[in-house]
Design a protein around this motif. Sequence first.
Motif, PDB file in Angstrom:
ATOM      1  N   PRO A 110       0.832  -1.208   0.000  1.00 50.12           N
ATOM      2  CA  PRO A 110       0.000   0.000   0.000  1.00 50.12           C
ATOM      3  C   PRO A 110       0.867   1.258   0.000  1.00 50.12           C
ATOM      4  CG  PRO A 110      -0.600  -1.502   1.808  1.00 50.12           C
ATOM      5  CD  PRO A 110       0.703  -1.987   1.250  1.00 50.12           C
ATOM      6  N   ASN A 111       0.260   2.377  -0.368  1.00 48.61           N
ATOM      7  CA  ASN A 111       0.885   3.686  -0.229  1.00 48.61           C
ATOM      8  C   ASN A 111       0.677   4.108   1.240  1.00 48.61           C
ATOM      9  OD1 ASN A 111       1.358   6.469  -0.125  1.00 48.61           O
ATOM     10  ND2 ASN A 111       0.777   6.744  -2.274  1.00 48.61           N
ATOM     11  N   PHE A 112       1.686   3.861   2.070  1.00 47.15           N
ATOM     12  CA  PHE A 112       1.495   3.931   3.523  1.00 47.15           C
ATOM     13  C   PHE A 112       0.963   5.267   4.041  1.00 47.15           C
ATOM     14  CE2 PHE A 112       4.855   0.584   3.023  1.00 47.15           C
ATOM     15  CZ  PHE A 112       4.031  -0.489   3.333  1.00 47.15           C
ATOM     16  N   PRO A 113       1.523   6.408   3.585  1.00 45.53           N
ATOM     17  CA  PRO A 113       1.028   7.687   4.140  1.00 45.53           C
ATOM     18  C   PRO A 113      -0.465   7.910   3.884  1.00 45.53           C
ATOM     19  CG  PRO A 113       3.102   8.005   2.969  1.00 45.53           C
ATOM     20  CD  PRO A 113       2.650   6.602   2.667  1.00 45.53           C
ATOM     21  N   GLN A 114      -0.965   7.368   2.758  1.00 42.63           N
ATOM     22  CA  GLN A 114      -2.387   7.569   2.456  1.00 42.63           C
ATOM     23  C   GLN A 114      -3.275   6.777   3.418  1.00 42.63           C
ATOM     24  OE1 GLN A 114      -3.190   6.951  -1.712  1.00 42.63           O
ATOM     25  NE2 GLN A 114      -2.017   8.760  -2.316  1.00 42.63           N
ATOM     26  N   TRP A 115      -2.693   5.794   4.101  1.00 43.41           N
ATOM     27  CA  TRP A 115      -3.473   5.015   5.092  1.00 43.41           C
ATOM     28  C   TRP A 115      -3.282   5.560   6.496  1.00 43.41           C
ATOM     29  CZ3 TRP A 115      -7.218   2.166   3.209  1.00 43.41           C
ATOM     30  CH2 TRP A 115      -7.110   1.729   1.880  1.00 43.41           C
ATOM     31  N   THR A 116      -2.066   5.985   6.829  1.00 43.91           N
ATOM     32  CA  THR A 116      -1.881   6.586   8.162  1.00 43.91           C
ATOM     33  C   THR A 116      -2.663   7.892   8.256  1.00 43.91           C
ATOM     34  OG1 THR A 116       0.156   7.653   7.406  1.00 43.91           O
ATOM     35  CG2 THR A 116       0.384   5.541   8.530  1.00 43.91           C
ATOM     36  N   GLN A 117      -2.819   8.565   7.111  1.00 40.85           N
ATOM     37  CA  GLN A 117      -3.557   9.830   7.083  1.00 40.85           C
ATOM     38  C   GLN A 117      -4.999   9.649   7.554  1.00 40.85           C
ATOM     39  OE1 GLN A 117      -3.050  11.914   3.319  1.00 40.85           O
ATOM     40  NE2 GLN A 117      -4.830  13.224   3.748  1.00 40.85           N
ATOM     41  N   ILE A 118      -5.594   8.482   7.275  1.00 40.71           N
ATOM     42  CA  ILE A 118      -6.976   8.250   7.727  1.00 40.71           C
ATOM     43  C   ILE A 118      -7.002   7.427   9.024  1.00 40.71           C
ATOM     44  CG2 ILE A 118      -7.928   8.445   5.390  1.00 40.71           C
ATOM     45  CD1 ILE A 118      -8.222   5.333   5.432  1.00 40.71           C
ATOM     46  N   GLY A 119      -5.862   7.268   9.650  1.00 45.35           N
ATOM     47  CA  GLY A 119      -5.816   6.634  10.969  1.00 45.35           C
ATOM     48  C   GLY A 119      -5.827   5.124  10.954  1.00 45.35           C
ATOM     49  N   ALA A 120      -5.555   4.531   9.786  1.00 42.41           N
ATOM     50  CA  ALA A 120      -5.586   3.069   9.710  1.00 42.41           C
ATOM     51  C   ALA A 120      -4.361   2.479  10.397  1.00 42.41           C
ATOM     52  CB  ALA A 120      -5.655   2.626   8.255  1.00 42.41           C
TER      53      ALA A 120
END
Lengths: 470, 186
Positions: A110-120
């Motif tokens: 995955p594109n990690f920052p795009q998931w941490t951005q939504i709190g995943a």
Amino acid sequence: MRLNLLLTTVAAMGIAAASLVQAQTATQSLNGGPSRQQAQQQPAQDGGPIEVEIDQGVLRPFQIAVAPFSGQNGASIAEVVSGDLRRSGFFEPINPASFIETGLTLANAPNFPQWTQIGAQAVLYGSVTPRADGRNDFGFRLYDPYRQCQLVSYNFTATPEQWRRIGHKIADVVYERMTGESAFFDTRIVFVAESGTGLNRLSRLAIVDQDGGNPNFLTDGSEIILTPRFSSNPDEIIYMALGEDYSRIYLYNLTTGRRENLGEFDGQPLAPRYSPDGTKVAFSIIRGGNTDVYVMDLQTRRLSRLTTDPGIDTSPSFNPDGTRIVFNSDRSGTPRLYVMNADGSGQRPISRGGGSYTAPAWSPRGDLIAFTRSGGGQFGIGVMAPDGSGERMISRSYFEEGPSWAPNGRYLMFSRQTRGGDTNLWMVDLSGRVVAQSGYQGRGSDPAWSPLLSETPANLGRGGPDSCDT
Amino acid sequence: MMTASRIAKVALIGVAVAAMAACAPRRPVEGATGPGGADQGVNIPAYPGPGTGAIEGGGIGSGAPGSENDFVVNVGDRIYFDLDSYQISPEAYPRLDAQAAWLQRYPQVTVRIEGNADERGTREYNLALGARRAESIRNYLIERGVSAGRIDTISFGKERPIAQGSTEEAWARNRNGRTAIASGAQ
């Protein structure tokens, strides 16, 4: 119809799975009961949103993003996984509408920052791919976007119509990986489906996936069905039936539909439960108004009487190694819980409180006994250690009874009746923190949780250069 | 394994255990007027005397002497029990006496005593409780001269309520024993 579920590991970075270790589970019945029952009317499907009552102050559930899988039934598989994880109380699946990255493929991380951005805190994604043999590959990966590493990956191979069960297997893998507890989603529930009221009440033996999927009736309503319970073999159940002028205990094979009368007894039999190895049945016989506990060897059909006092002795339940039995007796004047050796020796009370204790069930882990306790105008579900210490109530309401353990010993299902209203199946975790109506939302009572339909594979893909374990 | 005191208890079962159970409720019930027998009169449904019960219309033969209808309508097939009790209450004596007399008048009839419990108990325990009620009725009829071989028993626990709803009145009606004609009625 018996189907094989072939499990294969996937290579860490998307290399073809075919050449790698293959593990085949025991064959499983996956068709939800004999085909002749498929034509019968179906019990109610999921009737509304799942409500999980979580005390946010105690624990914030783990935020997981479950992306729709690509391929056949991919979105539905993700919904099954999300539903399972949510009901466990440990996870809070993030609304897919908030996902930034879409179109994940197994070949890429995955594109990690795009998931941490939504709190995943974890990202699950996968794909369903047809194979030349007509079956599908159901591959998935679970990533930690903060540490930017892979938690687990795996590929199940099964027929396309098994997609719902594959969802449960995937949820089991995620649950085990993230909580360290053993799996329990790949299970079914037998219960008594209810319809009508009063003298027109109809009760039918029914079976449903743990999450409410694939409901099926197994009897036609001509008998009153009571207390179905699983053997250690999830194809075998035992239950009680009441007719106009008889009471019987039936052994029933869910795959073949074969039903067998346990026997004709001098008295009324009730409260059957298998021994953990499935070779014996403990139950009660009422004779002359007196109820005692017996055990029958299924091979020899030899019957042994375990209790002899004039009180009510019923609801026997074995401990996991089959050496002891917890049961319910009112020999002291009020119903209490007792433990005895499997041969009937050493009977002693274990419950210590007031009110009445009934319907005990020994945990498959052996560490706890669940029970129903009533008092103060309420009924509740509680647990205690086998010596009676450490009792705590984990659910309470106007009326509830009959706890049945999930195979991992962390959850209980039971039936709850509202005052003057319906009876439904409810689930609670051991802490009492997560109390929710079960996935099956129709009217029902006496739920019994099956063993795991198949073990979670041991050879999960946890290696590779981006593994969180290395 | 039986101790002397245990044997003594067994000997007294007909009196002592029944009385103990009657005054040791297994759970308090909302709205109960108090412990013990203070609310017995409230909980026991009225017993219609012979001939005053509801009579529904029917074809020829309805209520014919020796018929099932005769038994149900003119004698009465159910008696009621106190909370958590399986002791025959004095209010039930006349009806059971009438049942015994009817059964002696029609000696070819066999009966099945069905024990029932209210919804405020767990399933298996209620089955055992219902069986005690059925047995109490059976013993009463035997004492009144009906031969034991004519009387079978079964417990339905809380599975066959005759009154719906979660009220004291419904529970009282559902704590009953029914003498059902099994065979031999005209």
